[in-house]
Design an enzyme around this catalytic site. Structure first.
Site, short mmCIF file in Angstrom:
data_model
loop_
_atom_site.label_atom_id
_atom_site.label_comp_id
_atom_site.label_asym_id
_atom_site.label_seq_id
_atom_site.Cartn_x
_atom_site.Cartn_y
_atom_site.Cartn_z
N PHE A 150 3.17 -7.15 3.40
CA PHE A 150 3.89 -7.96 2.62
C PHE A 150 5.37 -7.83 2.63
O PHE A 150 6.21 -8.81 2.39
CB PHE A 150 3.74 -7.32 1.20
CG PHE A 150 4.33 -5.98 0.87
CD1 PHE A 150 5.83 -6.14 0.47
CD2 PHE A 150 3.72 -4.91 0.76
CE1 PHE A 150 6.51 -4.93 0.47
CE2 PHE A 150 4.53 -3.59 0.66
CZ PHE A 150 5.76 -3.62 0.23
N LYS A 174 -4.18 -14.15 8.42
CA LYS A 174 -4.33 -13.55 6.97
C LYS A 174 -3.20 -13.18 6.41
O LYS A 174 -2.69 -11.80 6.86
CB LYS A 174 -5.60 -12.58 7.28
CG LYS A 174 -6.39 -12.33 5.88
CD LYS A 174 -5.54 -11.85 4.59
CE LYS A 174 -5.39 -10.50 4.29
NZ LYS A 174 -4.63 -10.24 3.23
N GLU A 177 -1.72 -10.52 0.67
CA GLU A 177 -1.96 -11.35 -0.84
C GLU A 177 -0.93 -11.01 -1.67
O GLU A 177 -0.84 -11.64 -3.00
CB GLU A 177 -3.42 -10.63 -1.39
CG GLU A 177 -3.45 -9.15 -1.72
CD GLU A 177 -3.63 -8.50 -0.59
OE1 GLU A 177 -3.38 -8.61 0.48
OE2 GLU A 177 -4.21 -7.31 -0.79
N SER A 227 -0.50 -0.69 6.76
CA SER A 227 -0.29 0.81 6.49
C SER A 227 -1.24 1.57 7.51
O SER A 227 -2.25 1.04 7.88
CB SER A 227 -0.59 1.19 4.93
OG SER A 227 -2.00 0.85 4.80
N CYS A 282 9.53 -0.87 8.26
CA CYS A 282 8.63 0.13 9.01
C CYS A 282 9.51 1.03 9.61
O CYS A 282 9.31 1.89 10.45
CB CYS A 282 7.35 -0.41 9.78
SG CYS A 282 8.10 -1.46 10.97
N GLU A 376 5.47 8.59 4.11
CA GLU A 376 6.04 7.49 3.88
C GLU A 376 6.27 7.08 2.48
O GLU A 376 5.26 7.03 1.92
CB GLU A 376 5.20 6.39 4.71
CG GLU A 376 5.99 5.11 4.69
CD GLU A 376 5.42 3.94 5.37
OE1 GLU A 376 4.00 3.80 5.32
OE2 GLU A 376 5.91 3.14 6.12
P1 NAD Z 1 -1.19 -2.50 3.45
O1 NAD Z 1 -1.86 -1.94 4.73
O2 NAD Z 1 -1.80 -2.25 2.12
O3 NAD Z 1 -1.73 -4.18 3.94
C1 NAD Z 1 -1.95 -4.92 5.11
C2 NAD Z 1 -3.04 -5.92 5.26
O4 NAD Z 1 -3.94 -5.05 4.90
C3 NAD Z 1 -2.88 -6.83 4.22
O5 NAD Z 1 -2.96 -8.02 4.58
C4 NAD Z 1 -3.93 -6.54 3.17
O6 NAD Z 1 -4.68 -7.71 2.54
C5 NAD Z 1 -5.02 -5.67 4.06
N1 NAD Z 1 -5.67 -4.69 3.42
C6 NAD Z 1 -5.03 -3.87 2.11
N2 NAD Z 1 -6.20 -2.90 1.85
C7 NAD Z 1 -7.10 -3.08 2.72
C8 NAD Z 1 -8.39 -2.55 2.62
N3 NAD Z 1 -8.76 -1.61 1.85
N4 NAD Z 1 -9.30 -2.88 3.48
C9 NAD Z 1 -9.04 -3.92 4.22
N5 NAD Z 1 -7.83 -4.57 4.45
C10 NAD Z 1 -6.70 -4.18 3.47
O7 NAD Z 1 0.16 -2.70 3.92
P2 NAD Z 1 1.48 -3.34 3.18
O8 NAD Z 1 1.48 -2.56 1.68
O9 NAD Z 1 0.99 -4.72 2.85
O10 NAD Z 1 2.54 -3.00 3.96
C11 NAD Z 1 3.42 -2.04 4.03
C12 NAD Z 1 3.08 -1.04 5.20
O11 NAD Z 1 2.98 -1.75 6.44
C13 NAD Z 1 3.87 0.31 5.38
O12 NAD Z 1 2.96 1.09 5.64
C14 NAD Z 1 4.53 0.06 6.52
O13 NAD Z 1 5.01 0.97 7.17
C15 NAD Z 1 3.45 -0.98 7.20
N6 NAD Z 1 4.45 -1.80 8.19
C16 NAD Z 1 4.26 -1.27 9.56
C17 NAD Z 1 4.93 -2.25 10.58
C18 NAD Z 1 4.85 -1.56 12.09
O14 NAD Z 1 5.38 -2.22 12.57
N7 NAD Z 1 4.31 -0.63 12.20
C19 NAD Z 1 5.55 -3.43 10.42
C20 NAD Z 1 5.65 -3.79 8.83
C21 NAD Z 1 4.69 -2.88 7.97
#
Ligand code: NAD
Length: 485
Positions: A150, A174, A177, A227, A282, A376
């Site tokens: 997000f 994708k 959401e 994450s 991140c 984090e």
């Molecule tokens: P998230 O992991 O909750 O969601 C990321 C994606 O995974 C979304 O599209 C979501 O629909 C999907 N998802 C969520 N829960 C799921 C599940 N149980 N099973 C399968 N898919 C699932 O992450 P977020 O809250 O949207 O974003 C923040 C996180 O992203 C932070 O941890 C941040 O550090 C990380 N991030 C990392 C980078 C990088 O380059 N390393 C860059 C941007 C963000």
């Protein structure tokens, strides 16, 4: 609702999503209801994969110099529509307008890199024995998928869309959401730029679609950003299905501050890094380790943090759960004996009472075993630890399971080099608070911040989005036969 119901983008058309599960999207900045999001199902994904598969033969056979023409036009459309795209990005994510403008400018830079790909993907040839030539070429994979988080509703999708598609693949995107709106606009601009139907398909939804992507036999490769917990899950599930996968996870970035660091510059960089995008980057500074006497720098960080006005210089965090989680971390640290020098809890912005704001927070005298030092937080919080030696500070950085970024602030080149060599992170900063490598350098962390080989952007992305074909050719049939031919 301010906007119409979210739709998928399949085969060049926006399509209604049939679903019983409907999420409501609200603006984190002021709580305005923005749109309803019906969650797609595996059947919607399958339709998108079929469209992408049908588009692949034509798109992959289009010469790359022609393919990138779409991205030259897309770059122009990003520039032309920048104010409107930035406003949408700010509205759905909660970041400030100037942060959203910077995000769109980064999308333009990423697209410029994709336009340069014809210069970078030339293969190699060599006459390996008399009359026999070996040559290599980068060949697209087929249908690929990109799953995004997000925190950058436009930029992270542009980490993958331009490169993967310019290299000849067809994509399923994708979106998160939590921020489904911006990607829909990007897809519409790509259509306007001339991208053939089916080359990019957007399937909106949540975990159900992520799992369906990992399992779908028609998808060759999956890139994921989010994450660490979900990155591991996606990496394991996708590779179990024998797909190529690169999964970027969370972070806990350490900034090592030496007593000789320039106080003003250091304090400004650290405060900007920890509070920019409300700490939801991140690459955000999250843990600071002061080596020796650094009280004067901590004092300046507090001064800088107090200047920041929530709702003006500082955006909202994504939702109420996130605000509560961040505030819980701060309270727990306080209960464990850390000192809250600047307290961002219970921040309310007048006129935006439904917004989810956390003010910049500076926590001092944190111990390395506290949760605020190890985990984090993903909010505008900096946890300050103290050590007597640089080696102790490096040990704290090294002991953290993540490894996205690490920075050192010093005027001593030797000390900077010492840290570069020893920090266990993929992206290192020297006197830089947010050491994001700009194009053409690639983006990617180490350790629990990334699973898979290579990086997601820049030159490294060529290896991920293509496979190498090696041909051995005897142009002259009269050439003699030997053991090597
Ligand atoms: P998230 O992991 O909750 O969601 C990321 C994606 O995974 C979304 O599209 C979501 O629909 C999907 N998802 C969520 N829960 C799921 C599940 N149980 N099973 C399968 N898919 C699932 O992450 P977020 O809250 O949207 O974003 C923040 C996180 O992203 C932070 O941890 C941040 O550090 C990380 N991030 C990392 C980078 C990088 O380059 N390393 C860059 C941007 C963000």
């Amino acid at each position: 609702m301010k906007y119409e119901r979210i739709r998928n983008f399949i085969n060049g058309r926006f399509e209604t999503i049939q679903s019983d599960r409907i999420l409501t999207i609200t603006s984190p900045g002021d709580g305005t209801p923005l749109a309803e999001l019906p969650c797609s199902t595996a059947a919607d994904l399958d339709k998108a994969v079929k469209a992408a598969k049908a588009a692949f033969p034509g798109w992959s056979k289009t010469p790359i110099k022609e393919r990138v023409q779409v991205f030259y036009k897309y770059k122009f459309l990003l520039e032309k529509n920048l104010p409107e795209l930035a406003a949408l990005c700010s509205e759905e994510n909660g970041k400030t307008m100037s942060e959203a403008v910077a995000e769109l400018e980064k999308c333009i830079e990423l697209t410029e890199f994709a336009c340069s790909l014809p210069q970078l993907v030339t293969g190699e040839t060599l006459e390996v024995s008399k009359g026999i030539e070996c040559r290599t070429e980068h060949v697209p994979l087929g249908v690929v998928a990109s799953i995004v988080p997000f925190n950058f509703p436009a930029m992270v999708p542009n980490w993958t869309i331009p490169n993967a598609i310019a290299l000849g693949n067809c994509m399923i995107m994708k979106p998160s959401e939590k921020v489904p709106l911006s990607v829909g606009r990007l897809a519409a601009l790509l259509k306007e730029a001339g991208l053939p139907d089916g080359v990019l398909n957007v399937v909106q939804g949540d975990a159900e679609i992520v799992n369906a992507i990992c399992d779908h036999p028609g998808i060759e490769a999956v890139s994921f950003v989010g994450s660490t917990k979900i990155a591991k899950h996606v990496y394991q599930r996708a590779t179990q299905q024998l797909k190529r996968c690169l999964a970027l996870g969370g972070a806990k970035n350490h900034l090592l501050v030496l007593p000789d660091a320039r106080p003003d510059m250091t304090a400004q960089n650290i405060t900007a890094s920890m509070s920019g995008c409300a700490g939801q980057r991140c690459m955000a500074a999250s843990a600071m380790v002061g080596v020796g006497e650094i009280d004067h720098i901590v004092e300046k960080i507090c001064q800088e943090a107090r200047k920041i006005v929530a709702g003006k210089d500082l955006g909202a965090v994504i939702n109420k759960e996130s605000k509560q989680r961040i505030e819980r971390y701060i309270t727990e640290a306080e209960q464990q004996g850390a000192k809250i020098l600047v307290d961002g809890r219970h921040t309310v912005v007048a006129g935006k009472e439904e917004g989810t704001y956390v003010g910049p927070t500076v926590i001092d005298y944190v111990k390395p075993d506290m949760a605020v030092a190890r985990e984090e937080i993903f909010g505008p919080v900096i946890s300050i630890m103290r050590t007597n030696t640089l080696d102790e500070a490096i040990a704290i950085e090294n002991n953290n399971p993540y490894g996205n970024a690490a920075s050192v602030f010093t005027q001593n080149g030797g000390a900077a080099r010492y840290v570069i060599e020893r920090a266990s992170a993929g992206m290192i900063g020297v006197n830089v608070g947010v050491p994001v490598p700009r194009e053409p350098f690639s983006f990617g962390g180490w350790n629990e911040s990334k699973f898979g080989v290579g990086d997601i952007t820049g030159k490294s992305s060529i290896e991920f989005w293509t496979r190498l074909k090696k041909s051995t050719i005897k142009w002259n049939p009269e050439a003699g036969v030997n053991w090597m031919s």
